[in-house]
Design a protein around this motif. Sequence first.
Motif, short mmCIF file in Angstrom:
data_model
loop_
_atom_site.label_atom_id
_atom_site.label_comp_id
_atom_site.label_asym_id
_atom_site.label_seq_id
_atom_site.Cartn_x
_atom_site.Cartn_y
_atom_site.Cartn_z
N GLY A 78 15.44 7.87 1.19
CA GLY A 78 16.27 8.54 0.19
C GLY A 78 15.78 8.31 -1.23
O GLY A 78 15.90 9.17 -2.10
N TRP A 79 15.24 7.14 -1.46
CA TRP A 79 14.76 6.75 -2.79
C TRP A 79 13.53 7.56 -3.18
O TRP A 79 13.38 7.99 -4.32
N ARG A 80 12.65 7.79 -2.22
CA ARG A 80 11.42 8.51 -2.54
C ARG A 80 11.56 10.02 -2.39
O ARG A 80 10.67 10.77 -2.75
N ASP A 81 12.71 10.49 -1.85
CA ASP A 81 12.94 11.92 -1.66
C ASP A 81 12.86 12.64 -3.01
O ASP A 81 13.59 12.34 -3.94
N GLY A 82 11.94 13.58 -3.11
CA GLY A 82 11.78 14.35 -4.33
C GLY A 82 11.01 13.64 -5.43
O GLY A 82 10.84 14.18 -6.52
N ALA A 83 10.56 12.44 -5.15
CA ALA A 83 9.86 11.66 -6.17
C ALA A 83 8.37 11.97 -6.17
O ALA A 83 7.79 12.28 -5.14
N THR A 84 7.79 11.87 -7.34
CA THR A 84 6.34 11.88 -7.46
C THR A 84 5.91 10.43 -7.43
O THR A 84 6.56 9.56 -8.04
N SER A 117 0.85 -1.19 0.00
CA SER A 117 0.00 0.00 0.00
C SER A 117 0.89 1.24 0.00
O SER A 117 2.06 1.20 0.39
N LEU A 118 0.30 2.35 -0.41
CA LEU A 118 1.03 3.61 -0.38
C LEU A 118 1.45 3.94 1.05
O LEU A 118 2.57 4.42 1.28
N HIS A 119 0.59 3.65 1.99
CA HIS A 119 0.92 3.88 3.41
C HIS A 119 2.17 3.11 3.80
O HIS A 119 3.07 3.65 4.46
N ASP A 120 2.25 1.84 3.41
CA ASP A 120 3.41 1.01 3.76
C ASP A 120 4.68 1.51 3.07
O ASP A 120 5.76 1.49 3.67
N VAL A 121 4.56 1.95 1.84
CA VAL A 121 5.73 2.47 1.12
C VAL A 121 6.22 3.76 1.79
O VAL A 121 7.42 3.96 1.98
N ARG A 122 5.28 4.62 2.16
CA ARG A 122 5.66 5.88 2.83
C ARG A 122 6.25 5.63 4.21
O ARG A 122 7.10 6.38 4.68
N ALA A 123 5.81 4.57 4.88
CA ALA A 123 6.29 4.27 6.22
C ALA A 123 7.63 3.53 6.23
O ALA A 123 8.28 3.45 7.27
N ASP A 124 8.05 3.00 5.09
CA ASP A 124 9.29 2.23 5.00
C ASP A 124 10.49 3.18 5.00
O ASP A 124 10.78 3.84 4.00
N GLU A 125 11.17 3.25 6.14
CA GLU A 125 12.29 4.17 6.29
C GLU A 125 13.45 3.84 5.35
O GLU A 125 14.23 4.73 4.99
N SER A 126 13.58 2.59 4.94
CA SER A 126 14.68 2.23 4.03
C SER A 126 14.49 2.87 2.65
O SER A 126 15.43 2.91 1.85
#
Length: 134
Positions: free
Chosen positions: A74-80, A62-71
């Motif tokens: 850096g990968w999602r920083d600045g990403a749409t 889920s989007l919630h799980d992806v957003r909550a995954d601290e690992s």
Amino acid sequence: MRYVAFLHDDDEPGVGVSFPDFPGCVSDGETVDDALRRGAEALSFHVEGMLADGEPVPPPRSLHDVRADESLAGWRDGATIAFVPLILDKGSPRRINVSLDFGLLRAIDEEAKRRGMTRSAFLSSAARNEIEGR
């Protein structure tokens, strides 16, 4: 199934796309739409390779799980964030019975003929485009 994708449009021209559920599965495109289309193709190719190698395919997070995954911070920083459908071609068309309005059927047949396609190929292409959000 739809998987979370990260779209990056860093300083370079074009847009990159990656999938947190599939490290190493990346693609790009000149525009966001192009990147999403090519990303869907890359995702299908990647998963087909996993299946051929006997590897398990993870269910979409889920989007919630992806957003909550601290690992992934850096990968999602600045990403749409986008969702990309996984469509696996089975290579075995199936005959089905579909009911359509006669006027719509005529329009489909005319457009398929204009494009040099069969009715089935046209309907498959239209369905894929609709599912992929094009």
